[in-house]
Design a protein around this motif. Structure first.
Motif, PDB file in Angstrom:
ATOM      1  N   TYR A 104       7.929  61.557  18.782  1.00  0.00           N
ATOM      2  CA  TYR A 104       7.692  60.861  20.057  1.00  0.00           C
ATOM      3  C   TYR A 104       8.740  59.770  20.280  1.00  0.00           C
ATOM      4  O   TYR A 104       9.207  59.142  19.323  1.00  0.00           O
ATOM      5  CB  TYR A 104       6.302  60.209  20.050  1.00  0.00           C
ATOM      6  N   LYS A 152      -0.907  51.255  24.524  1.00  0.00           N
ATOM      7  CA  LYS A 152      -1.861  51.071  23.419  1.00  0.00           C
ATOM      8  C   LYS A 152      -3.058  52.011  23.592  1.00  0.00           C
ATOM      9  O   LYS A 152      -3.511  52.643  22.630  1.00  0.00           O
ATOM     10  CB  LYS A 152      -2.314  49.604  23.385  1.00  0.00           C
ATOM     11  N   LEU A 177      -2.181  55.538  22.745  1.00  0.00           N
ATOM     12  CA  LEU A 177      -2.150  55.716  21.287  1.00  0.00           C
ATOM     13  C   LEU A 177      -3.564  55.776  20.716  1.00  0.00           C
ATOM     14  O   LEU A 177      -3.877  56.593  19.853  1.00  0.00           O
ATOM     15  CB  LEU A 177      -1.369  54.566  20.636  1.00  0.00           C
ATOM     16  N   TRP A 218      -1.339  62.402  15.945  1.00  0.00           N
ATOM     17  CA  TRP A 218      -0.106  61.600  15.839  1.00  0.00           C
ATOM     18  C   TRP A 218       0.457  61.625  14.416  1.00  0.00           C
ATOM     19  O   TRP A 218       1.640  61.338  14.208  1.00  0.00           O
ATOM     20  CB  TRP A 218      -0.401  60.132  16.156  1.00  0.00           C
ATOM     21  N   VAL A 225       8.151  58.316  15.211  1.00  0.00           N
ATOM     22  CA  VAL A 225       8.114  57.738  16.558  1.00  0.00           C
ATOM     23  C   VAL A 225       9.263  56.737  16.680  1.00  0.00           C
ATOM     24  O   VAL A 225       9.508  55.939  15.780  1.00  0.00           O
ATOM     25  CB  VAL A 225       6.741  57.079  16.851  1.00  0.00           C
ATOM     26  N   ARG A 257       4.784  48.990  16.212  1.00  0.00           N
ATOM     27  CA  ARG A 257       5.040  49.589  14.887  1.00  0.00           C
ATOM     28  C   ARG A 257       3.771  49.526  14.024  1.00  0.00           C
ATOM     29  O   ARG A 257       3.431  50.485  13.331  1.00  0.00           O
ATOM     30  CB  ARG A 257       6.152  48.838  14.157  1.00  0.00           C
ATOM     31  N   THR A 311       0.663  49.390  15.011  1.00  0.00           N
ATOM     32  CA  THR A 311      -0.326  50.356  15.522  1.00  0.00           C
ATOM     33  C   THR A 311       0.023  51.769  15.075  1.00  0.00           C
ATOM     34  O   THR A 311      -0.851  52.536  14.643  1.00  0.00           O
ATOM     35  CB  THR A 311      -0.375  50.292  17.061  1.00  0.00           C
ATOM     36  N   THR A 312       1.317  52.104  15.135  1.00  0.00           N
ATOM     37  CA  THR A 312       1.687  53.484  14.781  1.00  0.00           C
ATOM     38  C   THR A 312       1.525  53.730  13.275  1.00  0.00           C
ATOM     39  O   THR A 312       1.213  54.850  12.869  1.00  0.00           O
ATOM     40  CB  THR A 312       3.123  53.824  15.245  1.00  0.00           C
ATOM     41  N   MET A 365       1.682  57.337  11.433  1.00  0.00           N
ATOM     42  CA  MET A 365       2.954  57.832  11.945  1.00  0.00           C
ATOM     43  C   MET A 365       4.085  57.208  11.128  1.00  0.00           C
ATOM     44  O   MET A 365       3.857  56.292  10.328  1.00  0.00           O
ATOM     45  CB  MET A 365       3.119  57.445  13.417  1.00  0.00           C
ATOM     46  N   PRO A 373       7.162  55.172  12.005  1.00  0.00           N
ATOM     47  CA  PRO A 373       8.013  54.494  12.999  1.00  0.00           C
ATOM     48  C   PRO A 373       9.433  54.343  12.457  1.00  0.00           C
ATOM     49  O   PRO A 373       9.608  53.836  11.347  1.00  0.00           O
ATOM     50  CB  PRO A 373       7.329  53.125  13.170  1.00  0.00           C
TER      51      PRO A 373
END
Ligand code: FMN
Length: 189
Positions: A81, A97, A100, A107, A112, A130, A132-133, A138, A140
């Protein structure tokens, strides 16, 4: 082209006159020119995801809501992504947000990258995203694009990037492609 990676470029704003649109278009054009990525633009304005209203946390899986299921399928279809990030009050936009937060497993274990714009190139917003991912499992990537004073380079629905911007975006795509290939192999293995 065979062996292309599927990448979603997700706009982080639904605001009238949003900068996200020309920046997203620039990202799409540069990404398509590479040949190794199959990019799709995802516009939250067309999805109209509600602020998370469902009874079960997404990490529990077992989605019931048809729109949430469709969003899960869209996210699952990608190998990585690019988030097009505005900065709202030193943080990420609520729309990004919420996009996500709406699903979880789809995810995971995918890279990302972040393309931000604003007075500090959305650096503060991106650093928060970052975190959150990472919570979404994920990867980042470190290379990010920070566009300072983007309105000076805007011409209607086009963003006129300079060579520095293009170089930063190329580095992001190189890393995204490497992580995309590597993590795809890992998921398939
Ligand atoms: C609610 C709101 C808060 C904002 N806060 C910031 C901010 O903290 N830092 C910043 O650089 N720009 C901030 N801005 C200005 C945005 O960088 C600028 O409006 C940008 O175009 C927003 O992205 P968009 O047009 O894609 O929505 C803010 C704008 C809005 C609408």
């Amino acid at each position: 082209m065979a062996n292309q990676l599927n990448m979603l470029v997700i706009l982080g704003s639904v605001r009238e006159g949003r900068m996200a649109a020309p920046v997203g278009r620039w990202v799409m054009e540069r990404g398509a020119a590479r040949g190794d990525l199959n990019l799709e633009l995802v516009d939250p304005a067309e999805w109209n995801l509600p602020f998370f209203p469902h009874p079960k946390p997404p990490a529990a899986g077992n989605y019931q809501d048809p729109l949430q299921i469709r969003w899960a399928q869209k996210i699952a279809s990608a190998d990585g992504y690019v988030l097009i990030c505005p900065e709202y009050n030193h943080s990420g936009s609520a729309v990004l947000k919420n996009a996500l937060d709406t699903v979880f497993a789809e995810w995971g274990r995918k890279p990302v990258g972040f393309v931000g714009y604003g007075s500090v190139g959305a650096a503060r917003s991106i650093e928060q995203l970052r975190l959150t991912t990472i919570a979404l499992e994920m990867a980042p990537i470190n290379s990010s694009v920070h566009l300072i004073r983007p309105s000076a380079k805007r011409d209607g629905d086009r963003f006129n990037a300079d060579s520095y911007d293009d170089k930063a975006l190329a580095a992001l795509f190189d890393d995204l492609a490497w992580w995309g290939r590597t993590l795809k192999a890992g998921r398939e293995g």
